[in-house]
Each structure stands twice: as structure tokens, then as C-alpha cells.
Design a protein around this motif. Structure first.
Motif, PDB file in Angstrom:
ATOM      1  N   GLY A  17       0.796  -1.225   0.000  1.00  0.00           N
ATOM      2  CA  GLY A  17       0.000   0.000   0.000  1.00  0.00           C
ATOM      3  C   GLY A  17       0.823   1.267   0.000  1.00  0.00           C
ATOM      4  O   GLY A  17       0.574   2.190   0.785  1.00  0.00           O
ATOM      5  N   LEU A  51     -11.678  -0.635  -5.476  1.00  0.00           N
ATOM      6  CA  LEU A  51     -11.582   0.216  -4.290  1.00  0.00           C
ATOM      7  C   LEU A  51     -12.657  -0.213  -3.294  1.00  0.00           C
ATOM      8  O   LEU A  51     -13.639  -0.866  -3.643  1.00  0.00           O
ATOM      9  CB  LEU A  51     -11.745   1.677  -4.670  1.00  0.00           C
ATOM     10  N   THR A  52     -12.481   0.176  -2.042  1.00  0.00           N
ATOM     11  CA  THR A  52     -13.399  -0.263  -0.989  1.00  0.00           C
ATOM     12  C   THR A  52     -14.834   0.154  -1.296  1.00  0.00           C
ATOM     13  O   THR A  52     -15.784  -0.603  -1.065  1.00  0.00           O
ATOM     14  CB  THR A  52     -12.949   0.301   0.365  1.00  0.00           C
ATOM     15  N   TYR A  91     -16.243  -2.170  -3.915  1.00  0.00           N
ATOM     16  CA  TYR A  91     -16.467  -3.452  -3.240  1.00  0.00           C
ATOM     17  C   TYR A  91     -17.768  -3.413  -2.420  1.00  0.00           C
ATOM     18  O   TYR A  91     -18.571  -4.342  -2.433  1.00  0.00           O
ATOM     19  CB  TYR A  91     -15.317  -3.677  -2.267  1.00  0.00           C
ATOM     20  N   ASN A 101      -6.011  -4.080  -2.394  1.00  0.00           N
ATOM     21  CA  ASN A 101      -7.160  -3.873  -1.506  1.00  0.00           C
ATOM     22  C   ASN A 101      -7.804  -5.186  -1.095  1.00  0.00           C
ATOM     23  O   ASN A 101      -9.014  -5.259  -0.897  1.00  0.00           O
ATOM     24  CB  ASN A 101      -8.197  -2.956  -2.168  1.00  0.00           C
ATOM     25  N   GLY A 154      -9.435  -4.423   2.130  1.00  0.00           N
ATOM     26  CA  GLY A 154     -10.695  -3.698   1.984  1.00  0.00           C
ATOM     27  C   GLY A 154     -11.835  -4.628   1.636  1.00  0.00           C
ATOM     28  O   GLY A 154     -12.965  -4.473   2.113  1.00  0.00           O
ATOM     29  N   THR A 198     -10.938   4.586  -1.513  1.00  0.00           N
ATOM     30  CA  THR A 198      -9.959   4.195  -0.491  1.00  0.00           C
ATOM     31  C   THR A 198      -9.538   2.741  -0.695  1.00  0.00           C
ATOM     32  O   THR A 198     -10.233   1.943  -1.321  1.00  0.00           O
ATOM     33  CB  THR A 198     -10.532   4.340   0.933  1.00  0.00           C
ATOM     34  N   VAL A 199      -8.372   2.420  -0.150  1.00  0.00           N
ATOM     35  CA  VAL A 199      -7.871   1.044  -0.109  1.00  0.00           C
ATOM     36  C   VAL A 199      -7.293   0.803   1.280  1.00  0.00           C
ATOM     37  O   VAL A 199      -6.924   1.748   1.994  1.00  0.00           O
ATOM     38  CB  VAL A 199      -6.787   0.786  -1.175  1.00  0.00           C
ATOM     39  N   THR A 200      -7.190  -0.472   1.657  1.00  0.00           N
ATOM     40  CA  THR A 200      -6.610  -0.841   2.949  1.00  0.00           C
ATOM     41  C   THR A 200      -5.433  -1.776   2.715  1.00  0.00           C
ATOM     42  O   THR A 200      -5.560  -2.775   2.006  1.00  0.00           O
ATOM     43  CB  THR A 200      -7.640  -1.553   3.846  1.00  0.00           C
ATOM     44  N   ASN A 201      -4.291  -1.454   3.323  1.00  0.00           N
ATOM     45  CA  ASN A 201      -3.106  -2.291   3.112  1.00  0.00           C
ATOM     46  C   ASN A 201      -3.015  -3.386   4.180  1.00  0.00           C
ATOM     47  O   ASN A 201      -3.900  -3.554   5.015  1.00  0.00           O
ATOM     48  CB  ASN A 201      -1.833  -1.441   3.045  1.00  0.00           C
ATOM     49  N   ILE A 244      -5.641   2.474   6.002  1.00  0.00           N
ATOM     50  CA  ILE A 244      -6.572   2.961   4.978  1.00  0.00           C
ATOM     51  C   ILE A 244      -6.008   4.233   4.360  1.00  0.00           C
ATOM     52  O   ILE A 244      -5.659   5.187   5.056  1.00  0.00           O
ATOM     53  CB  ILE A 244      -7.967   3.215   5.569  1.00  0.00           C
ATOM     54  N   GLN A 261      -7.186   6.718  -2.591  1.00  0.00           N
ATOM     55  CA  GLN A 261      -6.758   6.655  -3.984  1.00  0.00           C
ATOM     56  C   GLN A 261      -7.483   7.781  -4.699  1.00  0.00           C
ATOM     57  O   GLN A 261      -8.706   7.847  -4.672  1.00  0.00           O
ATOM     58  CB  GLN A 261      -7.084   5.305  -4.615  1.00  0.00           C
TER      59      GLN A 261
END
Length: 906
Positions: A45, A134-135, A138, A356, A359, A473-476, A481, A484
Motif C-alpha cells: 500500500g 476500491l473499498t 467493493y 485492496n 478492503g 480508499t484502499v486498505t493495506n 486505509i 486513492q
């Protein structure tokens, strides 16, 4: 990063470029601005700073303020600016091969789902989504299918990468919780890497570990992997265990730690249960299964017993197994016994493969989970249903990835919607997946790329935004969080996935529940659901952001969850218990070693392991656009130990067939001592788009872990046989070539041209005629025939295409011919040298393969520098520049230095 750390990044607002000139159907910024965003590759991330160039491209740099990478980028991230062209993009909706309007395409999707559900029920439909969504995208997809279509038949390609970790976490902790943080690797005294080629698959995290070890030489690194990968270059101990014996190794470790008294008794007594059962299973295990030197095992046990600050990082070598969940729990058991969890420098750590994947876990995109880390309990189903005001809430888990496509093949699933992934290439037994999709009544794909194996197999094609255009957003892998942000405008008619989902929902009559005006609306809803009736009973809670306004969302800095309203953010889990089972205790899980589901036999005596190479990503739809990323490993290959190669009459550069019960692939042979005897390795990146016969997943074992459903991608019984190639060749052409039917080909990107490495079983003369005709068909101009099997199209003094064929394989041909393609105009002498099969005289024809993607430094150049006295990474960098930018090549440089030292010592 401390528990109370404040995330340091302060992103610029997400500005939408306006005005400017039109290029390839999109408007570009007249006054480019700098945008902080997140890398779209692995689960590290990394933060990125993108500066649009006003012509549809951008300059890419690492974000020094981002906590994950502090400005570092790997070779793939550094080359992102070279992957932004609209070439191969899907820019308009299509139905049955015809371009249509969005209204027509969306109506077709909605009506198709409505009709299938009316006739066959909701379980006849399915979604297959991706860790590259992306979250917010999703969340929208999961909400539609589980809350309003009434089925949980949604799964994600993250099932192929980390589902065993999810299941192992839930068995041990009562929740899918990654306890630690990246900084734990830098604080630990012992780092154990299990089934992880960190140097190639997560290079920036590897660089952080490498720097920490350099600063603290007393830190020990253990690599547990059947292969000697480049990650081993910083290892103090490499345990090349027999594949599949991880449970036996960690059971042996657990039993010995307990025997020695290395038990955190107060922690175990107060916060855990099930130790005696786990110890009984551990004591019954046989370390001899691992096939390791006893002294090496003793060293590992001694180091683990002695180092209180121990981190065990594991990845696909653990997860991608029919016993993956047990492997995860065997690792976690050792950390629970010693209480080494949730404190600085301690803990088990699962690192994800996709940007992600985490995410997707948060929003419940796995078929057996609900949103916000909830499950299919009566209480959670009711809770999520009330929050969504769902009209048809799914009440039981759906089908996991492999069984989902089996159901498509069997006709039980009549409609499937695939988003941002390429299952025809990435799933095991891939040819069966292709056939299932082609036969499916309603197959839909949302995708940014026009040319993929999956897009080719689907009826309805919906153009989605790509990385540079997406907002969300993305989560690593450390629960971080990040935003993007788009820095290029939407091209053609492409739209973001959440919008496509919401439009289908509206057509199905659910518009009110999907009436979002932008991604900030979805993020607030996602955050609110995470806090809904939570009160600390669930690990995932970002309720502090449930009322974030548009401006705050736009400027959102990276943060690590949990982020409960009114409570300090981030930190670690479980240092003082607080597990998420009903009794708040962790579970030791009794694990017994068991063999893979399909063992090698007389007909197929080799074990095939699949994985990644350093400079490519998944199915190469993005990295394949970069010429510099193609230099390191330009062709699909199978690696074999020299003993196994010799027994089959195979040598470097030969073409071989890899066959299994499920399928076959044709690959180039690479002989190595880095594998155990009886094992083979092949990268999974090549697809029908870049090497029709080189797609290894056609041959891969579809067995899965019975708990997680994760495929056994690391263990397929195969046989490998040499194919009798009558000729080998190379084509460099400015325009793509439609090749005739030949045994082997692989396509790679060059600087302004396409490179084809080819081989065949036809007579050489027949191949020469067919291939020269194919080259000339797309690269018009005078055809000049030279010597040594060389032919070329030269128009107005410029080389348009060149073909060289010969009875033997010429590994130097691509490097020898490339300089001619770079010339604006060939001189008479240049033309003569080219047609005689010579080189351009720049000394690059003996490159021996590229090692540094950033500066195009060859292995030969590095070897020459070492021979002239460069004995360190710094010295090599000073002479060749290799290793001085992204650092991804440093492990290989170190390996060459080590080999040279050993040679001198001998």
C-alpha cells in the motif's frame, strides 16, 4: 510507527483536471497539479505522488510522507507512468460484440438478472470481484447481491491469495484480525519469513526489513521456503523444507518451546484455551517430514526460543494449500504460547498480495462473510439487514471461487458478473473456467482492459475506470486505509464500478438504497455500518469517519484502524487479550500434518509450484505495457533442478511441455540449483494474450482447502518433457503481428515495438514463409532478405520489423536486434550488419538478461563490473547505477556478489 502515531501524510485535495486538449478521446489537464494517491499493486500500500504531464500521462514518485513506504517504490511502482496509455482500453459498452449505449448495456444486465432470478431463484446468479477494486466499489457490489438480490454468491479473487489467513485468524482470534504493524519487522530481533518471496512480491517491505537489519546486525532473519529465492540473500538461515510440511515444522517448534518452558504462562492461562489439545497434536508430528538438516532445525528452535521480539510473516506459500488454514494456525499457536503477539516487534503477520484485499475483507466480499467483519449468524444477518433496510437479505454463505465457477460450468449459476479480475487466466484449471463462461447464459464483465482472456469469454462488457482515474480508499496489510485519488480524467465512456453497480440496482428497483452521489457517501455508510451496534464487540470499527464531510474525505490522511469514535486510532491487537470469541479468549488449534490432496506419482513425478516474478503483476494487463519491466523475465518459463533437467534431456532455453491431469502449458526451460530435486516452478503471469501456450494455470491443480476454499496453487503433480523444436526465432515489429499456429510464442513490450520470442516444430522453410508473410501483413514496406535466417521490413530508411530464425535457440537475438529499432534511419552499413545477423556494435548483445529495470542495466554489465573489482552494492551502483533507484534488483546484485566471492574462494 508507534501505537499512538499520527499518520504523517497530508494529501493535496483530489482535483479533477479541467480544460486542456483532447488526446485519444479524453480531456487532459491544462494546468497539471500534484496528486497524492496509492500504488495499485501489492498489499504494502505504498503512497505515490502523481504529477500529470498535460498530455494524458504523469510523472510518478514515491510519497515521502506516506507511512507505508516513506518515498520508496519498487520497480513496478516506479514504472507506473509507463502504463497509462489508452492502448488496449475498453472504452465503450459492448453486448455480443456490438458497441451499445450505457442505457442498453445496463438494461441488458438488469433485465438479465431479473429474468434469471424470476425463473431460477437468486442462487442462480453470482458476482466475482477483485482485490483491485476500491473499498467503495467493493461495498456497493456486496450490498447489492447480499442485501437486495438475496444471495451470497459473491466471491473475490482474494480467495486465491489470503482466504486461509482469514479462516486461521477467525479460528484463533474469533475475528479476521491482523494483530501487528509494519514497524514490528523493524523492531523485531527475529523475523521468520514463511512461504514469502518478500524481495520480489513485496519489495518495499523487504527494503524496510533490509534497512533494519543493516542498522541492527544482531537481528536474525530466517526464510522457510522450498526454493532459494532472492529473499534468502538477507537470511541468516534458510530452511528449504519439503513442500507441504509447514505444519510439522511449526508443531515441532510448539512442542519444543513448551518442553523448554518458553511459555507465557500468565498470558496463556488468562487469555487462551485449547493448549493441551494443540500440544498433543504437535507431539504426534514428525519433524522428519520436513526433510531438513537437524542442525538447522535446532538453530531455528534456539533462535525462536531466545528472541522475545519475534515476528512471523507468511504469505502465499502458506495460504495457497489444501492445508493452508492449518498452516496458519500452527504458526499462530507458537505466538500464543509465547505471548508474542500485539506488542512492538512481536506477532504473526499475514501479508496480502493485492492492493485492496484487506478492503474486500472489511466489506464482506468473501462469500462466507458479511460486511464490517460480520458473519452469517442470525444476529449479524439481522443487524446488517436492518442497517441496509435490505429487501432480500442473504441468510447463508455462498459459493467460494473454485466451486462458484464449477457451478457456472454445471449450469446451476445462470448469470455471473465479473469485476476487475481475470479468472480465465488466474484460477486453477483455467481452460475449464473459459469453457464455463463461454457457455454461461449471461456473462458480464466490468473491466478497464479490452484484451483479456476473461473479456473475450463474456457477452456483456462494461468499461470501467483504471487506477489513474479512480476515486476512493484502499486498505493495506497493516490495516492502513489510504485514499486513492484520480489524476487523469475518465476516458471514453468508462465509469467507476460503484456507479455501474448503482445504476443496475436502480433499474432493479432499489434506487433509494443506492442513491449515492459520490464515493464519500459510500465511505460514510461503510464507516457507519462498522460502528453500528458494535461497542467494541467487533474488531473492525472506523466509526470516527461516519460523519466525515466531502472536504475532509477529500483530504483524508492515511490511518490504521480501529478508529472508533472518541477513541485513539490505530495500534495493535491482543497484547492484553481482548480476543473476539464469545469468552474473549484465543483458541489454540490442534493441527495434524496431512499430505497435499494430489501426490506425485509414476506418471507425474514432479511437484509444480507457481508464483510471481519481480517485475510483473498478476496477468500483466498493466505491467505488460512497460518496456523496461519486460527485460528481467521476458518469457514464460519453468525452472527445474539440474538433476531433473538432466534426466529429461533438458537444458537452458529448451522448450518443454508441462502436463498435469488438468491441462498443459508450453514453457521455456531454466535450469537452476535453487529448487529441491523433484520440484518445478513456473510464474503465473502469462495469459493467452501474451503467450497462448504459456498460461500455466491451465495445468494447475484445482484442489482447495476444505475450510477456506483457497486453491492449492503451490502443489500440482506434473511431468515435463522436451519438445523437439526445429527452429527458434525472434521478431521485433512496430505493429503487432498476427502469428500463424506455432508451438511456442511469447510477446513482450519493447521501446516502440513488440518483441516475439518464438519456436516451432514445422520445417524451418515452412515457418520462414509463414512468419515473413505475417510480419509483412501488419508492417508494410519493402521486405529485404538477409543471411542467417534474417528478414526485415525497412521503409524510408527506418526498420519497421525484423525476423530472425535459426535451428538453435539464440538467447541474444532480442538484445542484438533492439538497437536497430531505436535508430531513426539505418545507414548503409547498419543495414548490411543487420541483414548479416550482426549486432549494432554497442556491446549490448551479450547482456545475459536485464537485472536493473530502472536503468536497463544488464547482468553482463554487472558481472563485468564485479570482475573489474566492484565488491559491494555501493561499488556496483557507482559503476553501473544498478540498485541505486527503486532497489528491487539489490537481492540479485547481492547474489552475484556472493557467487563471485565463492568462486574466488574456490
Amino acid at each position: 510507527m508507534s501505537d499512538a502515531r499520527a499518520m504523517l501524510a497530508t494529501p493535496s485535495p483530489s482535483l479533477s483536471p479541467k480544460g486542456g486538449e483532447e488526446r485519444e478521446g479524453c480531456v487532459v489537464a491544462a494546468d497539471p497539479v500534484t496528486i497524492r494517491t496509492t500504488c495499485p499493486y501489492c498489499g504494502v500500500g505504498c503512497g505515490i505522488v502523481a504529477t500529470p504531464d498535460g498530455r494524458g500521462g504523469a510523472e510518478i514518485a514515491g510519497d515521502k510522507a506516506h507511512p507505508a513506504n516513506s518515498g520508496r517504490l519498487c520497480s513496478k511502482g516506479a514504472a507506473l507512468g509507463e502504463t497509462l496509455s489508452l492502448e488496449d482500453r475498453l472504452l465503450h459498452p459492448e453486448v455480443d460484440g456490438r458497441r451499445v449505449s450505457w442505457d442498453v448495456a445496463l438494461d441488458a444486465v438488469a433485465n438479465g438478472f431479473r429474468d434469471v432470478i424470476a425463473e431460477h431463484g437468486p442462487d442462480a446468479v453470482a458476482f466475482y470481484v477483485s482485490g483491485q477494486l476500491l473499498t467503495e466499489d467493493y461495498y456497493a457490489a456486496n450490498k447489492l447481491i447480499k442485501g437486495f438480490l438475496g444471495t451470497a454468491n459473491i466471491d473475490t479473487n482474494s480467495r486465491l491469495c489470503m482466504a486461509s489467513s482469514v479462516a486461521g485468524h477467525k479460528r484463533a482470534f474469533g475475528s479476521d484480525t491482523v494483530p501487528g504493524l509494519y514497524e514490528d519487522f523493524e523492531l523485531a530481533d527475529l523475523v521468520v519469513l514463511v512461504g514469502s518471496n518478500l524481495a520480489w512480491c513485496h519489495p518495499v517491505l523487504f527494503q524496510r526489513l533490509e534497512a533494519a537489519k543493516r542498522a541492527r546486525p544482531g537481528m536474525n532473519v530466517v526464510v522457510i521456503d522450498p526454493r532459494r529465492t532472492d529473499t534468502c540473500e538477507i537470511a541468516d538461515l534458510h530452511l528449504a523444507l519439503r513442500p507441504g510440511s509447514d505444519v510439522a515444522l511449526f508443531n515441532g517448534l510448539l512442542a519444543e518451546l513448551h518442553r523448554r518452558g518458553v511459555t507465557a504462562k500468565s498470558y496463556v492461562d488468562q487469555y487462551t484455551t485449547g493448549l493441551e489439545e494443540a500440544l498433543m497434536a504437535a507431539r504426534a508430528s514428525d519433524l522428519a517430514q520436513c526433510d531438513l538438516p537437524a542442525a538447522d532445525v535446532a538453530t531455528f528452535v534456539e533462535w525462536f526460543a531466545r528472541a522475545e521480539k519475534t515476528v512471523t510473516l507468511y504469505s502465499q506459500g502458506v495460504n495457497q494449500s489444501s492445508a493452508g488454514v492449518d498452516k496458519v494456525n500452527a504458526i499462530i499457536n507458537c505466538h500464543l504460547l509465547t505471548g508474542r503477539i500485539g506488542q512492538p516487534g512481536m506477532g504473526p503477520f499475514s501479508i496480502t498480495g493485492q492492493p485492496n484485499a484487506m478492503g474486500g475483507r472489511e466489506v464482506g466480499a468473501l462469500s462466507n462473510t458479511l460486511a464490517a467483519h460480520m458473519d452469517f449468524t442470525l444476529e449479524d444477518v439481522d443487524r446488517v439487514g436492518r442497517f441496509w433496510q435490505a429487501v432480500r437479505m442473504a441468510k447463508r454463505p455462498g459459493l467460494k471461487a473454485v466451486e462458484l465457477f464449477d457451478a457456472v460450468k454445471a449450469g446451476r449459476i445462470k448469470a455471473v458478473w465479473i469485476m476487475a479480475t481475470n479468472p480465465v487466466a488466474s484460477l486453477p484449471d483455467a481452460d475449464a473456467v473459459r469453457a464455463a463462461l463461454k457457455a454461461c447464459e449471461l456473462s458480464i464483465v466490468s473491466e478497464a482492459v479490452r484484451a483479456t482472456d476473461t473479456v473475450d469469454a463474456c457477452r456483456i462488457r462494461l468499461p470501467a475506470l483504471a487506477w489513474a482515474e479512480k476515486d476512493g480508499t484502499v486498505t493495506n496489510s497493516e490495516r492502513g486505509i489510504s485514499r486513492q485519488r484520480p489524476f487523469l480524467p475518465a476516458p471514453g465512456e468508462a465509469r467507476q464500478d460503484w456507479w455501474i453497480v448503482a445504476e443496475v440496482a436502480r433499474r432493479l428497483g432499489f434506487g433509494e438504497a443506492f442513491a449515492w452521489t459520490g464515493v464519500a457517501d459510500i465511505f460514510r455508510e461503510h464507516a457507519a455500518l462498522s460502528a453500528f451496534e458494535n461497542d467494541g464487540r467487533r474488531d473492525f470499527d472506523i466509526g470516527a469517519y461516519a460523519t466525515t464531510d466531502e472536504a475532509a474525505y477529500d483530504k483524508l490522511s492515511p490511518f490504521v484502524w480501529p478508529a472508533r469514535a472518541g477513541v485513539a486510532q490505530g495500534g495493535r491487537f491482543f497484547a492484553d487479550g481482548g480476543f473476539f470469541h464469545g469468552d474473549r479468549r484465543a483458541r489454540f488449534i490442534a493441527t495434524a500434518p496431512r499430505a497435499p490432496m494430489h501426490a506425485p506419482g509414476e506418471d507425474r513425478p514432479l511437484r509444480l509450484n507457481t508464483g510471481r516474478v519481480r517485475d510483473q503483476w498478476h496477468t500483466m494487463t498493466r505491467t505488460g505495457k512497460s518496456a523496461r519491466l519486460a527485460g528481467h523475465r521476458p518469457e514464460p518459463l519453468v525452472e527445474l533442478h539440474s538433476n531433473d533437467a538432466r534426466a529429461r534431456g533438458l537444458g537452458n532455453g529448451d522448450i518443454a511441455e508441462v502436463s498435469s491431469t488438468w491441462g498443459r502449458a508450453v514453457l521455456k526451460v531454466h535450469v537452476t540449483e535453487a529448487l529441491r530435486v523433484g520440484e518445478a516452478f513456473a510464474p503465473m503471469h502469462w495469459t493467452a494474450q501474451v503467450s497462448r501456450a504459456g498460461a500455466i494455470n491451465a495445468a494447475v491443480n484445482p484442489a482447495v482447502d476444505p475450510i477456506s476454499g483457497q486453491p492449492e496453487l503451490k502443489h500440482t503433480p506434473v511431468e515435463i518433457r522436451r519438445l523437439d523444436m526445429h527452429w527458434h526465432g525472434t521478431i521485433l515489429a512496430r505493429r503487432p503481428v498476427m502469428l500463424p499456429e506455432i508451438t511456442y510464442w511469447a510477446r513482450a513490450r519493447g521501446a516502440g515495438y513488440h518483441a516475439y520470442m518464438i519456436a516451432g516444430e514445422q520445417p524451418l522453410g515452412v515457418a520462414q514463409r509463414a512468419l515473413s508473410a505475417a510480419v509483412r501483413a501488419t508492417n508494410p514496406g519493402p521486405w529485404l532478405k538477409g543471411e542467417s535466417g534474417v528478414g526485415a521490413v525497412i521503409a524510408d530508411g527506418r526498420l519497421e520489423a525484423v525476423l530472425v530464425l535459426s535451428p538453435g535457440h539464440d538467447e541474444r537475438a532480442r538484445d542484438r536486434l533492439a538497437p536497430f529499432m531505436a535508430m531513426d534511419r539505418l545507414s548503409v552499413e547498419d543495414r548490411s550488419v543487420l541483414l548479416l545477423g550482426g549486432d549494432a556494435g554497442d556491446g549490448e548483445s551479450e547482456r545475459g538478461g536485464e537485472i536493473c529495470a530502472c536503468f536497463g542495466v544488464s547482468t553482463a554489465a554487472v558481472t563485468a563490473a564485479i570482475a573489474k573489482g566492484a565488491t559491494s552494492l555501493a561499488a556496483l551502483g557507482a559503476v553501473t547505477r544498478a540498485g541505486t533507484n527503486c532497489g528491487s534488483c539489490r537481492p540479485e546484485l547481492r547474489a552475484l556478489l556472493r557467487a563471485a566471492r565463492l568462486e574466488r574462494a574456490a
